[in-house]
Design a protein around this motif. Structure first.
Motif, mmCIF file in Angstrom:
data_model
loop_
_atom_site.group_PDB
_atom_site.id
_atom_site.type_symbol
_atom_site.label_atom_id
_atom_site.label_comp_id
_atom_site.label_asym_id
_atom_site.label_seq_id
_atom_site.Cartn_x
_atom_site.Cartn_y
_atom_site.Cartn_z
ATOM 1 N N VAL B 244 16.038 -3.153 -39.637
ATOM 2 C CA VAL B 244 16.296 -4.234 -40.592
ATOM 3 C C VAL B 244 15.231 -4.235 -41.681
ATOM 4 O O VAL B 244 15.522 -4.404 -42.862
ATOM 5 C CB VAL B 244 16.327 -5.603 -39.885
ATOM 6 N N ILE B 251 17.139 -2.590 -49.959
ATOM 7 C CA ILE B 251 18.030 -3.528 -50.650
ATOM 8 C C ILE B 251 17.264 -4.318 -51.704
ATOM 9 O O ILE B 251 17.692 -4.460 -52.837
ATOM 10 C CB ILE B 251 18.659 -4.512 -49.637
ATOM 11 N N GLU B 279 2.037 -14.457 -37.836
ATOM 12 C CA GLU B 279 3.040 -14.964 -36.904
ATOM 13 C C GLU B 279 4.367 -15.210 -37.601
ATOM 14 O O GLU B 279 5.413 -14.900 -37.083
ATOM 15 C CB GLU B 279 2.547 -16.286 -36.299
ATOM 16 N N SER B 280 4.246 -15.781 -38.812
ATOM 17 C CA SER B 280 5.478 -16.228 -39.458
ATOM 18 C C SER B 280 5.940 -15.257 -40.533
ATOM 19 O O SER B 280 6.792 -15.593 -41.332
ATOM 20 C CB SER B 280 5.263 -17.609 -40.061
ATOM 21 N N MET B 282 7.855 -12.674 -40.452
ATOM 22 C CA MET B 282 9.286 -12.374 -40.431
ATOM 23 C C MET B 282 10.125 -13.559 -40.923
ATOM 24 O O MET B 282 11.194 -13.383 -41.477
ATOM 25 C CB MET B 282 9.728 -11.977 -39.027
ATOM 26 N N LEU B 283 9.594 -14.764 -40.717
ATOM 27 C CA LEU B 283 10.285 -15.951 -41.218
ATOM 28 C C LEU B 283 10.398 -15.879 -42.735
ATOM 29 O O LEU B 283 11.461 -16.095 -43.311
ATOM 30 C CB LEU B 283 9.495 -17.196 -40.803
ATOM 31 N N PHE B 285 10.121 -13.210 -44.474
ATOM 32 C CA PHE B 285 10.946 -12.039 -44.762
ATOM 33 C C PHE B 285 12.417 -12.458 -44.880
ATOM 34 O O PHE B 285 13.107 -12.122 -45.842
ATOM 35 C CB PHE B 285 10.778 -11.055 -43.605
ATOM 36 N N GLY B 286 12.872 -13.205 -43.886
ATOM 37 C CA GLY B 286 14.261 -13.675 -43.895
ATOM 38 C C GLY B 286 14.542 -14.566 -45.080
ATOM 39 O O GLY B 286 15.554 -14.425 -45.767
ATOM 40 N N LEU B 287 13.603 -15.474 -45.343
ATOM 41 C CA LEU B 287 13.752 -16.401 -46.463
ATOM 42 C C LEU B 287 13.832 -15.635 -47.777
ATOM 43 O O LEU B 287 14.681 -15.917 -48.631
ATOM 44 C CB LEU B 287 12.543 -17.339 -46.471
ATOM 45 N N MET B 289 14.845 -12.602 -48.214
ATOM 46 C CA MET B 289 16.131 -11.912 -48.337
ATOM 47 C C MET B 289 17.206 -12.856 -48.861
ATOM 48 O O MET B 289 18.008 -12.492 -49.718
ATOM 49 C CB MET B 289 16.557 -11.346 -46.977
ATOM 50 N N MET B 290 17.217 -14.093 -48.349
ATOM 51 C CA MET B 290 18.221 -15.057 -48.798
ATOM 52 C C MET B 290 18.015 -15.416 -50.268
ATOM 53 O O MET B 290 18.944 -15.368 -51.070
ATOM 54 C CB MET B 290 18.141 -16.319 -47.946
ATOM 55 N N MET B 293 18.852 -12.681 -52.789
ATOM 56 C CA MET B 293 20.283 -12.453 -53.019
ATOM 57 C C MET B 293 20.867 -13.549 -53.907
ATOM 58 O O MET B 293 21.781 -13.312 -54.679
ATOM 59 C CB MET B 293 21.030 -12.415 -51.680
ATOM 60 N N VAL B 294 20.318 -14.770 -53.773
ATOM 61 C CA VAL B 294 20.848 -15.861 -54.586
ATOM 62 C C VAL B 294 20.398 -15.697 -56.040
ATOM 63 O O VAL B 294 21.176 -15.902 -56.972
ATOM 64 C CB VAL B 294 20.404 -17.226 -54.016
ATOM 65 N N PRO B 297 20.412 -10.641 -57.199
ATOM 66 C CA PRO B 297 21.126 -9.787 -56.244
ATOM 67 C C PRO B 297 21.009 -8.295 -56.546
ATOM 68 O O PRO B 297 21.271 -7.471 -55.680
ATOM 69 C CB PRO B 297 22.574 -10.260 -56.340
#
Lengths: 301, 324
Positions: B244, B251, B279-280, B282-283, B285-287, B289-290, B293-294, B297
């Motif tokens: 991922v 991406i 610790e955070s 990856m948190l 990282f996910g944020l 990515m979102m 894209m918004v 993109p």
């Protein structure tokens, strides 16, 4: 024979859980043509919320177990539904017009976000569900001793699936949902509020997923923050197995996958249990990519 | 100054900074840069598949693992020198890619994504289950020796830094030529419209498969470098999350090679700068990515449109002739 029947029922219980999660994937795919990667993590969120309500809020002590579990089911389903709704508003709706890849990447991001949020809030260890909730009666059926828990899990998942099916086929909103899945533009021309229907899908799917999370907690007794991915991928496989976008397909696919997995680990090798679902997935995509129950479409896979 | 020039100068500046960096930072940061370099190498190889050909492939860690294990097994069991195992690691990964991708390469985007996730999981489970009795189960393999070339032993972080980034430089150059070749143009066409490409006589399945195998080959060689750096490898290092991360780096980069380097630094290096956030990470990282894209993109630095100088000059000459 005894062993076979036990494995079959075990498979059906796990399969019922897969099916409940698979419904969320398939419903979202039906209306948005989007693989909602975060759905598995919403299911994990449900399992954790259920644990919090049972342990921290002492629901398990103050109420008789049956009512406590029932109440937790309803509350968690509502809360996870709300999370699903917010997720759609924040991460998917702004991307409605953009390409499919954008939405998929956003969904992946959401999945990573939820997984790590769970880890940060609760910690990375395995959590144990209070075991006094687990009914430990056995039922004698056709001369076999069957743990009642298994039958209960199967019963709960089947009841929820039938309720959903009745909702989809017999109510006006269900008809609207099916219409949006077939053709959004035409549905809008018929006076259906497409955005509201999509929001509703994101309420129902995660709600069922959250309920499935509690089922896993009670059935297996333990949960961890990575469960969203392992169950999510298998549930997704189940949805593809039955033909994605097809609600009865997800139910049949879930049960079938559960049984196949249970049989493979019983008669083949336990260590390869987790790989079985993926072999099935790859095989089905090569041989029959539209799944078992899907009607033929011109859409190329 | 046009965008093309700005990018060229930025790239050149980045190259110069990278070339002298280890003399100005301590061992720890050199190590961090080695790790960034490995991710950059993997992301560059995935960029051929995902960025150039537009194949949604999220199982790159599987081929990385095949390469790393090939090196580890050849080195610990047969005492092969590390550098000799490198082409074999690439070949092994490429072969695995060829076998697994052959039947699935025609699948549409998101279905392919799921299948590649399945592949990375199957590979990981196979490694944990000690397949063929040579992968060492969940403990993995240890005791891999240091690489050696022309009597020079590569031991220190700084040696690995130049090894990894040197490999990155070679890859950048080769993939740049690839991008401008007939092969690269075919991939570009397929990415934008595979039906039209098929209609124009481009053998879509063949080109997709070749891009896939090439990317896997490169990931296998990156696996060799990883084994040599870590000295011990275990299945846990090649899990789905690794895939991922590589996928996200490509991406978010937008698909240009410079973009891949920038996003590797941003997503692997930045969390190291903010140590409190380990610790955070990856948190976020996910944020990211979102949000990305918004709001953007197309990624950080999407590739610039191609310019065909010869064809352009010919067309202009023709137009001039006509007007005269």
């Amino acid at each position: 024979m005894e062993f076979f029947v036990q494995q079959l029922l075990n498979g059906l219980a796990v399969g019922g859980i897969y099916a409940l999660v698979a419904l969320g994937y398939t419903m979202v795919y039906g209306v948005l043509k989007l693989i909602n990667f975060a759905h598995g993590d919403l299911f994990a969120v449900g399992a954790y919320l259920g644990l919090t309500l049972l342990v921290s809020c002492h629901l398990g002590q103050t109420l008789p177990p049956f009512f406590a579990v029932l109440l937790v089911f309803v509350l968690v389903a509502l809360m996870v539904a709300l999370v699903g709704y917010l997720l759609e508003r924040v991460a998917y709706r702004p991307l409605r017009g953009a390409g499919r890849l954008s939405a998929v990447v956003s969904a992946l991001g959401a999945s990573i976000f939820f997984e790590n949020a769970l880890m940060l809030i609760y910690g990375a260890r395995v959590f144990v569900y209070p075991d006094f909730l687990r009914p430990d009666f056995t039922v004698t059926l056709f001369g076999y001793q069957i743990p009642g828990m298994r039958l209960l899990v199967i019963a709960v998942s089947v009841v929820l699936m039938i309720a959903l099916q009745i909702f989809m086929l017999r109510t006006k909103v269900g008809a609207a949902m099916r219409a949006v899945a077939i053709d959004q533009g035409a549905a809008r021309l018929m006076g259906i509020n497409v955005n509201r229907i999509i929001s509703l899908v994101f309420l129902i799917g995660p709600g069922l997923g959250g309920a499935a999370g509690i089922l896993v907690g009670i059935y297996y007794g333990q949960i961890d923050f990575l469960m969203g991915w392992s169950y999510g991928l298998k549930a997704f496989t189940a949805a593809i197995l039955g033909g994605i976008g097809n609600i009865p397909g997800a139910m049949v696919g879930g049960l079938l996958l559960g049984v196949v997995e249970a049989m493979a680990s019983a008669y083949f090798a336990v260590a390869w249990k987790d790989a079985v679902a993926f072999f099935v997935l790859i095989l089905i995509l090569i041989v029959r990519p539209t799944g078992f129950l899907c009607e033929r479409t011109a859409d190329k896979l | 100054m046009n965008t093309r020039k700005v990018r060229f100068i930025t790239g050149l500046a980045l190259g110069i900074v990278l070339a002298v960096l280890p003399f100005f930072v301590n061992n720890y940061w050199t190590d961090v840069c080695v790790s960034i370099g490995l991710y950059a190498l993997l992301a560059l190889s995935l960029n051929v598949i995902l960025g150039q050909a537009g194949i949604f492939h999220m199982g790159h860690a599987a081929f990385y693992a095949v390469g790393a294990y090939t090196t580890a097994i050849l080195n610990t069991m047969f005492q092969w020198p590390i550098f000799w195992t490198m082409p074999l690691a690439g070949l092994a990964a490429g072969l695995v890619a060829l076998v697994v991708a052959r039947p699935i390469i025609h699948l549409r985007g998101d279905y392919l994504l799921i299948v590649t996730i399945g592949i990375v999981e199957i590979v990981r489970i196979a490694l944990v289950n000690d397949i063929f009795g040579i992968t060492g189960g969940s403990n993995g393999i240890f005791g891999i020796s240091r690489p050696q070339a022309f009597g020079f032993r590569i031991v220190k972080s700084i040696h690995f830094y130049y090894l990894v980034w040197g490999m990155c430089g070679i890859s950048l150059l080769l993939f740049h030529f690839l991008w401008n070749s007939r092969f690269g143009r075919a991939l570009n066409y397929i990415k934008h419209d595979d039906i039209a490409a098929e209609g124009c006589g481009v053998d879509v399945s063949h080109y997709k498969l070749m891009a896939f195998v090439l990317g896997a080959f490169w990931a296998g060689m990156a696996g060799t470098l990883y084994s040599a750096k870590m000295l011990t490898i275990a299945p846990a290092s090649f899990n789905f999350m690794e895939s991922v991360i590589i996928f996200a780096v490509v991406i978010l980069s937008g698909g240009s090679q410079l973009g891949v380097l920038v996003s590797a630094f941003l997503f692997i290096g930045l969390p190291e700068v903010m140590r409190g956030l380990t610790e955070s990470r990856m948190l976020f990282f996910g944020l990211a990515m979102m949000l990305m894209m918004v709001w953007r993109p197309q990624g950080i630095l999407p590739p610039l449109p191609r310019v065909y100088k010869k064809a352009l000059a010919r067309a202009q000459a023709l137009a001039r002739e006509k007007s005269e």
